[in-house]
Design a protein around this motif. Structure first.
Motif, mmCIF file in Angstrom:
data_model
loop_
_atom_site.group_PDB
_atom_site.id
_atom_site.type_symbol
_atom_site.label_atom_id
_atom_site.label_comp_id
_atom_site.label_asym_id
_atom_site.label_seq_id
_atom_site.Cartn_x
_atom_site.Cartn_y
_atom_site.Cartn_z
ATOM 1 N N ALA A 1 1.032 -1.196 0.043
ATOM 2 C CA ALA A 1 -0.049 -0.030 0.053
ATOM 3 C C ALA A 1 0.869 1.264 -0.175
ATOM 4 O O ALA A 1 2.002 1.214 0.356
ATOM 5 C CB ALA A 1 -0.962 -0.169 1.202
ATOM 6 N N ARG A 2 0.257 2.304 -0.537
ATOM 7 C CA ARG A 2 0.830 3.706 -0.145
ATOM 8 C C ARG A 2 0.249 4.087 1.003
ATOM 9 O O ARG A 2 -0.763 4.603 1.164
ATOM 10 C CB ARG A 2 0.584 4.628 -1.344
ATOM 11 C CG ARG A 2 0.935 4.150 -3.117
ATOM 12 C CD ARG A 2 0.206 4.759 -3.918
ATOM 13 N NE ARG A 2 -1.329 4.540 -4.020
ATOM 14 C CZ ARG A 2 -2.367 5.227 -4.548
ATOM 15 N NH1 ARG A 2 -1.833 6.313 -5.373
ATOM 16 N NH2 ARG A 2 -3.552 5.254 -4.516
ATOM 17 N N VAL A 3 1.303 4.443 1.881
ATOM 18 C CA VAL A 3 0.944 4.708 3.055
ATOM 19 C C VAL A 3 1.307 6.205 3.467
ATOM 20 O O VAL A 3 2.710 6.525 3.351
ATOM 21 C CB VAL A 3 1.462 3.668 4.356
ATOM 22 C CG1 VAL A 3 0.967 4.049 5.724
ATOM 23 C CG2 VAL A 3 1.028 2.396 3.766
ATOM 24 N N THR A 4 0.476 6.995 4.244
ATOM 25 C CA THR A 4 0.649 8.333 4.700
ATOM 26 C C THR A 4 0.949 8.228 6.346
ATOM 27 O O THR A 4 -0.356 7.949 6.696
ATOM 28 C CB THR A 4 -0.041 9.407 3.944
ATOM 29 O OG1 THR A 4 0.372 9.580 2.700
ATOM 30 C CG2 THR A 4 0.427 10.794 4.629
ATOM 31 N N HIS B 1 5.058 -1.960 2.134
ATOM 32 C CA HIS B 1 4.490 -0.827 1.702
ATOM 33 C C HIS B 1 5.461 0.369 1.597
ATOM 34 O O HIS B 1 6.699 0.177 1.956
ATOM 35 C CB HIS B 1 3.706 -0.516 3.203
ATOM 36 C CG HIS B 1 2.805 -1.667 3.616
ATOM 37 N ND1 HIS B 1 1.792 -1.884 2.796
ATOM 38 C CD2 HIS B 1 2.704 -2.165 4.520
ATOM 39 C CE1 HIS B 1 0.850 -2.995 3.287
ATOM 40 N NE2 HIS B 1 1.626 -3.110 4.378
ATOM 41 N N VAL B 2 5.050 1.392 0.840
ATOM 42 C CA VAL B 2 5.561 2.435 0.426
ATOM 43 C C VAL B 2 5.135 3.515 1.496
ATOM 44 O O VAL B 2 3.948 3.961 1.272
ATOM 45 C CB VAL B 2 5.442 3.101 -1.103
ATOM 46 C CG1 VAL B 2 6.343 4.512 -1.305
ATOM 47 C CG2 VAL B 2 5.814 1.914 -2.134
ATOM 48 N N MET B 3 6.018 3.978 2.469
ATOM 49 C CA MET B 3 5.549 4.738 3.408
ATOM 50 C C MET B 3 6.207 6.089 3.364
ATOM 51 O O MET B 3 7.405 6.335 2.998
ATOM 52 C CB MET B 3 5.907 4.054 4.933
ATOM 53 C CG MET B 3 5.083 4.844 5.976
ATOM 54 S SD MET B 3 6.080 6.083 6.753
ATOM 55 C CE MET B 3 7.676 5.504 7.038
ATOM 56 N N ARG B 4 5.404 7.253 3.691
ATOM 57 C CA ARG B 4 6.086 8.408 3.772
ATOM 58 C C ARG B 4 5.373 9.192 5.038
ATOM 59 O O ARG B 4 4.065 8.995 5.373
ATOM 60 C CB ARG B 4 5.702 9.333 2.481
ATOM 61 C CG ARG B 4 4.110 9.782 2.039
ATOM 62 C CD ARG B 4 3.791 10.396 0.998
ATOM 63 N NE ARG B 4 2.525 10.402 0.714
ATOM 64 C CZ ARG B 4 2.174 11.431 0.036
ATOM 65 N NH1 ARG B 4 2.798 12.400 -0.379
ATOM 66 N NH2 ARG B 4 0.726 11.507 -0.456
ATOM 67 N N GLN B 5 5.898 10.069 5.460
ATOM 68 C CA GLN B 5 5.536 10.871 6.761
ATOM 69 C C GLN B 5 5.104 12.290 6.122
ATOM 70 O O GLN B 5 5.880 12.818 5.404
ATOM 71 C CB GLN B 5 6.405 11.072 7.657
ATOM 72 C CG GLN B 5 6.486 9.482 8.450
ATOM 73 C CD GLN B 5 7.507 9.659 9.338
ATOM 74 O OE1 GLN B 5 8.608 9.075 9.503
ATOM 75 N NE2 GLN B 5 7.058 9.841 10.787
ATOM 76 N N ALA C 1 -2.877 14.658 1.057
ATOM 77 C CA ALA C 1 -2.016 13.415 0.746
ATOM 78 C C ALA C 1 -3.124 12.153 0.718
ATOM 79 O O ALA C 1 -2.655 11.143 0.290
ATOM 80 C CB ALA C 1 -1.455 13.202 2.081
ATOM 81 N N VAL C 2 -4.405 12.465 1.012
ATOM 82 C CA VAL C 2 -5.355 11.549 1.206
ATOM 83 C C VAL C 2 -5.581 10.817 -0.354
ATOM 84 O O VAL C 2 -5.450 9.474 -0.246
ATOM 85 C CB VAL C 2 -6.732 12.002 1.657
ATOM 86 C CG1 VAL C 2 -7.636 10.899 1.517
ATOM 87 C CG2 VAL C 2 -6.581 12.205 3.440
ATOM 88 N N ASP C 3 -5.808 11.333 -1.042
ATOM 89 C CA ASP C 3 -6.065 11.028 -2.586
ATOM 90 C C ASP C 3 -5.034 10.185 -3.117
ATOM 91 O O ASP C 3 -5.217 9.562 -4.123
ATOM 92 C CB ASP C 3 -6.701 11.970 -3.449
ATOM 93 C CG ASP C 3 -8.087 12.586 -2.959
ATOM 94 O OD1 ASP C 3 -8.685 11.658 -2.431
ATOM 95 O OD2 ASP C 3 -8.358 13.797 -3.404
ATOM 96 N N GLY C 4 -3.774 10.196 -2.708
ATOM 97 C CA GLY C 4 -2.492 9.595 -3.161
ATOM 98 C C GLY C 4 -2.049 8.494 -2.209
ATOM 99 O O GLY C 4 -1.023 8.059 -2.685
ATOM 100 N N SER C 5 -3.083 8.275 -1.501
ATOM 101 C CA SER C 5 -2.603 7.400 -0.421
ATOM 102 C C SER C 5 -3.834 6.018 -0.405
ATOM 103 O O SER C 5 -4.868 6.177 -0.865
ATOM 104 C CB SER C 5 -2.443 7.758 1.081
ATOM 105 O OG SER C 5 -1.916 8.727 1.017
#
Length: 330
Positions: free
Chosen positions: A89-92, A110-114, A123-127
């Motif tokens: 998942a793309r995780v924020t 997962h691909v995680m960013r902060q 960031a929601v629509d890209g996560s």
């Protein structure tokens, strides 16, 4: 493992002494007076007590909950569960925040960013998964419930999750989205350790839709919560008199800490249970307090700052004020 507050033995080993004031966590220093559990609680396998679920759902206002061995158990399990159910998942993850979230979402493929709280909406629509701590630990930042529910709806529309960690939510009940925890895509974490001062029980709850809770329950396995922990939690969750008195006490003590810090030029933010501020000389402040047997939480790096909890008695309050006065004189 990541470093956390509450590591008082490490402080004693490094600095010596025994009469320490531990401000390094946000745990209520006047915890619930736990009753002695029934003798068979120690001898029987801890099957899940329906009385615990009813007491927890009533207290948190949640339609359904899964008891877990502290919210830490869920924080570690959810990234693995997501990977098993839907792949990487793309995780924020909101930042700065409780570091265990980013640590575990950064695993399992997962691909995680902060991102900062102000950037979460973008960031929601890209996560696929967004993790928010509300109120935030350590800064006390908050997000309105309507905003959280809107994010959850946007994420759920494409099979995503909004994970809301409300471990410090007991003193900010108006912010909670626990009552909506049956909605698709919304996962809510609650802790018995902070407000009730029962961190040693290792008990928390997860609110989510039925299928997700069933999958998480299966992943965590049987007997996740001990029998004594269940009995003590039932008493605490049902003790409305103690809860109300504690809300009053924490509001008073939190305001006192805020005023005390302000008296010495510190612009702090937080909750009744803890206060945080950006401190340019964070390491020096941490060392200054430790030399006086006062253990505070140091946040180095990009989130450079100091977090302090509440002391448990008047003598400790006086020692903290004296240490702050001496810090101002340096």
């Amino acid at each position: 493992m990541l470093e956390h507050g509450g590591n008082l033995r490490a402080a004693q080993q490094r600095y010596g002494g025994t009469d320490w004031i531990d401000l390094s966590t946000g745990i209520n220093p006047h915890g619930y007076p736990a009753p002695a559990p029934a003798p068979d609680a120690w001898h029987r396998l801890p099957e899940r007590d329906p009385h615990l679920l009813r007491a927890a759902c009533e207290y948190y206002g949640a339609p359904q909950l899964l008891p877990v061995a502290g919210t830490q158990a869920a924080i570690q399990a959810l990234p693995r569960l997501r990977a098993e159910l839907a792949g990487p998942a793309r995780v924020t993850v909101s930042a700065p925040s409780y570091a265990e979230h980013a640590h575990h979402w950064g695993r399992h493929g997962h691909v995680m960013r902060q991102v900062a709280y102000a950037a979460l909406d973008d960031a929601v629509d890209g996560s696929d998964v967004v993790v928010v701590i509300n109120p935030n630990n350590p800064t006390g930042a908050t997000v309105a419930p309507d905003q959280l529910l809107a994010w959850a709806e946007r994420l759920a529309a494409r099979g995503g999750w909004l994970v809301v960690d409300e471990a410090f939510g007991d003193t900010a009940r108006a912010l909670s989205v626990s009552t909506h925890a049956g909605r698709p895509g919304l996962v809510v974490l609650r802790s018995v350790g902070k407000f009730f001062g029962l961190a040693g029980l290792r008990l928390g709850f997860v609110g989510a839709e039925t299928t997700l809770l069933a999958a998480l329950d299966d992943l965590l396995g049987p007997w996740a919560v001990s029998g004594p922990a269940q009995e003590i939690a039932i008493a605490a969750l049902r003790d409305h008199g103690w809860q109300q008195a504690t809300q009053t006490r924490l509001a008073r003590d939190g305001a006192r800490m805020h005023a005390l810090l302000a008296d010495y030029g510190i612009d702090a933010h937080g909750t009744p249970l803890f206060h945080w501020w950006a401190e340019p000389r964070a390491e020096a402040f941490h060392e200054h307090m430790a030399r006086r047997a006062i253990w505070v939480r140091l946040f180095p790096g990009a989130a450079r700052g100091i977090r302090v909890g509440l002391p448990g008695n008047e003598s400790a309050w006086r020692r903290i004020e004296q240490a702050l006065r001496e810090w101002n004189d340096t």
